[in-house]
Design a protein around this motif. Structure first.
Motif, PDB file in Angstrom:
ATOM      1  N   GLU A   1       3.214  10.402   7.869  1.00 15.37           N
ATOM      2  CA  GLU A   1       4.325  11.007   8.292  1.00 15.37           C
ATOM      3  C   GLU A   1       5.409   9.861   8.936  1.00 15.37           C
ATOM      4  OE1 GLU A   1       3.140  13.383  11.605  1.00 15.37           O
ATOM      5  OE2 GLU A   1       1.398  14.718  10.171  1.00 15.37           O
ATOM      6  N   LEU A   2       4.913   8.962   9.458  1.00 16.80           N
ATOM      7  CA  LEU A   2       5.877   8.052  10.502  1.00 16.80           C
ATOM      8  C   LEU A   2       5.873   6.618   9.610  1.00 16.80           C
ATOM      9  CD1 LEU A   2       4.677   8.928  13.965  1.00 16.80           C
ATOM     10  CD2 LEU A   2       6.731   9.810  12.365  1.00 16.80           C
ATOM     11  N   GLY A   3       4.923   6.234   9.016  1.00 15.11           N
ATOM     12  CA  GLY A   3       4.723   4.837   8.385  1.00 15.11           C
ATOM     13  C   GLY A   3       3.701   4.322   9.356  1.00 15.11           C
ATOM     14  N   TYR A   4       3.262   3.129   8.807  1.00 13.18           N
ATOM     15  CA  TYR A   4       2.329   2.168   9.452  1.00 13.18           C
ATOM     16  C   TYR A   4       3.066   1.589  10.502  1.00 13.18           C
ATOM     17  CZ  TYR A   4      -1.083  -1.523  10.219  1.00 13.18           C
ATOM     18  OH  TYR A   4      -1.946  -2.247  10.533  1.00 13.18           O
ATOM     19  N   ASP A   5       4.275   0.994  10.364  1.00 14.41           N
ATOM     20  CA  ASP A   5       4.864   0.386  11.352  1.00 14.41           C
ATOM     21  C   ASP A   5       5.206   1.035  12.983  1.00 14.41           C
ATOM     22  OD1 ASP A   5       6.011  -1.979  12.650  1.00 14.41           O
ATOM     23  OD2 ASP A   5       7.941  -1.369  12.004  1.00 14.41           O
TER      24      ASP A   5
ATOM     25  N   ARG B   1      -1.070   6.206  -1.029  1.00 18.89           N
ATOM     26  CA  ARG B   1       0.264   6.598  -0.666  1.00 18.89           C
ATOM     27  C   ARG B   1       0.754   5.598   0.479  1.00 18.89           C
ATOM     28  NH1 ARG B   1      -0.427  12.928  -1.640  1.00 18.89           N
ATOM     29  NH2 ARG B   1       0.594  13.235  -3.699  1.00 18.89           N
ATOM     30  N   ILE B   2      -0.104   5.561   1.440  1.00 19.06           N
ATOM     31  CA  ILE B   2       0.207   4.500   2.615  1.00 19.06           C
ATOM     32  C   ILE B   2       0.305   3.157   1.954  1.00 19.06           C
ATOM     33  CG2 ILE B   2      -0.794   3.423   4.808  1.00 19.06           C
ATOM     34  CD1 ILE B   2      -2.413   5.952   5.056  1.00 19.06           C
ATOM     35  N   VAL B   3      -0.563   2.569   1.318  1.00 17.99           N
ATOM     36  CA  VAL B   3      -0.361   1.423   0.671  1.00 17.99           C
ATOM     37  C   VAL B   3       0.961   1.023   0.019  1.00 17.99           C
ATOM     38  CG1 VAL B   3      -1.495  -0.367  -0.794  1.00 17.99           C
ATOM     39  CG2 VAL B   3      -2.860   1.045   0.566  1.00 17.99           C
TER      40      VAL B   3
ATOM     41  N   ARG C   1       6.688  -4.381   3.497  1.00 14.55           N
ATOM     42  CA  ARG C   1       6.594  -4.973   4.696  1.00 14.55           C
ATOM     43  C   ARG C   1       5.302  -5.376   5.301  1.00 14.55           C
ATOM     44  NH1 ARG C   1       9.027  -0.633   8.620  1.00 14.55           N
ATOM     45  NH2 ARG C   1       7.785   0.717   7.401  1.00 14.55           N
ATOM     46  N   PHE C   2       4.110  -4.793   4.795  1.00 10.00           N
ATOM     47  CA  PHE C   2       2.668  -5.029   5.026  1.00 10.00           C
ATOM     48  C   PHE C   2       1.946  -5.486   3.816  1.00 10.00           C
ATOM     49  CE2 PHE C   2       4.664  -2.452   8.487  1.00 10.00           C
ATOM     50  CZ  PHE C   2       4.513  -3.219   9.516  1.00 10.00           C
ATOM     51  N   PRO C   3       2.180  -6.389   3.191  1.00  9.86           N
ATOM     52  CA  PRO C   3       1.261  -6.620   2.025  1.00  9.86           C
ATOM     53  C   PRO C   3      -0.081  -6.847   2.252  1.00  9.86           C
ATOM     54  CG  PRO C   3       2.429  -8.648   2.572  1.00  9.86           C
ATOM     55  CD  PRO C   3       3.108  -7.271   3.276  1.00  9.86           C
ATOM     56  N   GLU C   4      -0.655  -7.330   3.723  1.00  7.92           N
ATOM     57  CA  GLU C   4      -1.828  -7.123   4.303  1.00  7.92           C
ATOM     58  C   GLU C   4      -2.503  -5.874   3.851  1.00  7.92           C
ATOM     59  OE1 GLU C   4       0.514  -6.793   7.933  1.00  7.92           O
ATOM     60  OE2 GLU C   4       0.752  -7.538   6.106  1.00  7.92           O
TER      61      GLU C   4
ATOM     62  N   ALA D   1      -6.139  -5.580   2.095  1.00  2.00           N
ATOM     63  CA  ALA D   1      -7.426  -4.850   2.593  1.00  2.00           C
ATOM     64  C   ALA D   1      -7.905  -3.769   1.398  1.00  2.00           C
ATOM     65  CB  ALA D   1      -6.999  -4.289   3.717  1.00  2.00           C
ATOM     66  N   GLN D   2      -7.116  -3.068   0.867  1.00  2.00           N
ATOM     67  CA  GLN D   2      -7.449  -2.054   0.122  1.00  2.00           C
ATOM     68  C   GLN D   2      -8.072  -2.557  -1.091  1.00  2.00           C
ATOM     69  OE1 GLN D   2      -8.024   0.906  -1.213  1.00  2.00           O
ATOM     70  NE2 GLN D   2      -6.713   1.022  -3.264  1.00  2.00           N
ATOM     71  N   PHE D   3      -7.703  -3.783  -1.780  1.00  2.00           N
ATOM     72  CA  PHE D   3      -8.055  -4.326  -2.926  1.00  2.00           C
ATOM     73  C   PHE D   3      -9.580  -5.075  -2.559  1.00  2.00           C
ATOM     74  CE2 PHE D   3      -8.475  -7.627  -6.134  1.00  2.00           C
ATOM     75  CZ  PHE D   3      -8.296  -6.864  -7.435  1.00  2.00           C
ATOM     76  N   SER D   4      -9.433  -5.801  -1.505  1.00  2.00           N
ATOM     77  CA  SER D   4     -10.684  -6.660  -1.160  1.00  2.00           C
ATOM     78  C   SER D   4     -11.917  -5.719  -0.648  1.00  2.00           C
ATOM     79  CB  SER D   4     -10.350  -7.598  -0.101  1.00  2.00           C
ATOM     80  OG  SER D   4      -9.875  -7.274   0.913  1.00  2.00           O
ATOM     81  N   GLN D   5     -11.372  -4.648   0.299  1.00  2.00           N
ATOM     82  CA  GLN D   5     -12.388  -3.855   0.994  1.00  2.00           C
ATOM     83  C   GLN D   5     -12.848  -2.731   0.260  1.00  2.00           C
ATOM     84  OE1 GLN D   5     -11.622  -3.807   5.285  1.00  2.00           O
ATOM     85  NE2 GLN D   5     -10.573  -5.526   5.053  1.00  2.00           N
TER      86      GLN D   5
END
Length: 214
Positions: free
Chosen positions: A30-34, A110-112, A118-121, A125-129
């Protein structure tokens, strides 16, 4: 403390964790991660801030939990034993289709995608974990079949990518991008079966002891 009390507290902790992960996922969408704070997540999930911080000391830790929950499977979903490549790939393919059909999987991607600039990390996380541990399980299965002599696969990375891609390109990606996209259970089964037939046609070995159920 009795085992009954311990079990009760563990169950309550799991329930609160699930509420937190669900609320965080919804707010990130809804609001974005940030713009989503842990305090807001606590309010939405109906738990105290102390409870939330005890389980998730940071937003990064909470996002990691979303990744883990989205990609989690049961012990029964471990790669099947080598020996029958058709049965093995069919089991893996059906599990993968079911995994991709989870609503939380669509939410995660969708979040990623939305926050990637702005948040490549988050993508890391999605890829590595998430994706890579599952992908590694498929590679391990194909490697075991190769060693058993049922298939000849020199490049297990490529073979695993081909197999999973045939499934996800029909079952998952259109659903992520096309509103209202739906695939029936029967069609999903057809997609998996065709992916299995394609991989077997390309990689199956021939000779005594090879079981492909052709």
């Amino acid at each position: 403390m009795s085992s009954e009390v311990t079990t009760y507290h563990q169950r309550v902790a799991r329930e609160k964790r699930a509420l937190i992960v669900t609320a965080a996922t919804a707010l990130f969408l809804e609001l974005g991660y940030d713009r989503t704070s842990l305090a807001r997540i606590a309010e939405r999930s109906g738990v105290s801030r102390a409870t939330l911080f005890k389980q998730f000391p940071s937003k990064a830790a909470l996002f990691d939990a979303i990744v883990t929950e989205s990609w989690s499977t049961t012990d029964e979903d471990d790669p099947p034993p080598a020996g029958n490549v058709v049965d093995g790939l069919t089991a893996i393919g059906r599990r993968y289709a079911a995994l991709l059909s989870r609503p939380q999987m669509t939410d995660l991607f969708r979040i990623v995608i939305a926050e990637l600039p702005r948040f490549p990390e988050l993508a890391d996380a999605q890829f590595s974990q998430g994706k890579m541990p599952y992908f590694e399980s498929v590679r391990s299965y194909l490697r075991a079949e190769h060693e058993a002599g049922t298939v000849r696969v020199e490049d297990v990375d490529l073979a695993a990518t081909q197999f999973l891609g045939m499934i996800s390109n029909y079952v998952f990606w259109p659903r992520l991008l096309v509103p209202g996209w739906a695939v029936s259970a029967e069609r999903v089964a057809d997609v998996v079966d065709e992916a299995v037939r394609t991989v077997v046609a390309r990689y199956a070995a021939t000779g005594p002891g090879v079981s492909t159920n052709d």
